[in-house]
Design a protein around this motif. Structure first.
Motif, short mmCIF file in Angstrom:
data_model
loop_
_atom_site.label_atom_id
_atom_site.label_comp_id
_atom_site.label_asym_id
_atom_site.label_seq_id
_atom_site.Cartn_x
_atom_site.Cartn_y
_atom_site.Cartn_z
N HIS A 165 1.58 -10.26 11.92
CA HIS A 165 1.86 -8.98 12.04
C HIS A 165 1.27 -8.07 10.84
N HIS A 166 1.16 -6.92 10.96
CA HIS A 166 0.88 -6.07 9.98
C HIS A 166 2.12 -5.29 9.31
N GLY A 167 2.65 -5.49 8.19
CA GLY A 167 3.74 -4.85 7.45
C GLY A 167 3.66 -3.24 7.38
N GLY A 168 4.60 -2.80 6.76
CA GLY A 168 4.74 -1.33 6.56
C GLY A 168 3.54 -0.88 5.69
N LEU A 169 2.87 -1.72 4.83
CA LEU A 169 1.89 -1.04 3.99
C LEU A 169 0.59 -1.61 4.71
N GLY A 170 0.61 -1.94 6.05
CA GLY A 170 -0.49 -2.18 6.63
C GLY A 170 -1.22 -3.52 6.52
N GLU A 208 5.18 -7.71 0.37
CA GLU A 208 4.37 -6.67 0.48
C GLU A 208 4.46 -5.78 -0.95
N ARG A 251 2.60 -2.97 -3.74
CA ARG A 251 1.66 -2.02 -4.37
C ARG A 251 1.17 -2.33 -5.77
N ALA A 269 8.73 -4.72 0.05
CA ALA A 269 9.26 -5.20 0.97
C ALA A 269 9.23 -6.94 1.00
#
Length: 168
Positions: free
Chosen positions: A109-114, A126, A128, A147
């Motif tokens: 799946h793709h997380g909140g950051l894509g 996840e 940055r 995350a």
């Protein structure tokens, strides 16, 4: 008293590889998404850096296409592989594989950051990117962890002395 003089000799690359290969490491898949395309790379150079702030790092070889993609994207994901995922590790370690569809057939799946994250991973993070450090033929990519999850239970896939290993 006899004085000892230490003279540094060049270290043989093969001897170095054998020596550091004795340090057992876990295996993870690092991912990013750039221009609508998922990029994936197997790593054993992943580490937790700091708890305050939460930081993690991985190393990317500068000639790998993943290197430029992850630096441009500025975000990345980590999926810690279970001991049942040797085939996944080998696939994403192979150079030159097609980018299109490389995650097809692999639950993710793709997380909140894509960024893509593997559903059967022991842990996912996840991040940055906060810093990139030059390190010879690699870059050390440091990221703020935004995350985390522990989607699956199990034992980790390990790498030791040039071979995949399992606990027990």
């Amino acid at each position: 008293m006899v004085a000892c003089v230490h003279v540094e000799q060049p270290v043989d690359r093969d001897a170095y590889r054998r020596a550091v290969g004795r340090f057992a490491t876990g295996i993870a898949v690092v991912t990013t998404r750039l221009g609508g395309i998922d990029h994936v790379m197997t790593v054993n150079s992943f580490a937790s850096v700091s708890l305050d702030p939460l930081l993690a790092l991985f190393c990317a070889e500068k000639v790998a296409r993943f290197h430029d993609a992850v630096l441009a994207a500025g975000v990345w994901g980590v999926s810690v592989l279970p001991d049942t995922a040797e085939d996944v590790s080998r696939f994403f370690a192979h150079r030159g594989r097609p980018l299109a569809g490389q995650l097809d057939g692999r639950p993710h799946h793709h997380g909140g950051l894509g960024v893509p994250l593997l559903d059967d991973a022991l842990a996912t993070l996840e991040c940055r990117t906060t810093a990139v450090h030059d390190a010879g033929d690699h870059s050390i990519v440091v990221g703020a962890v935004v995350a985390v999850a522990t989607p699956a239970e199990g034992s980790p896939l390990l790498y030791h002395e040039g071979r995949y290993r399992r606990l027990g």
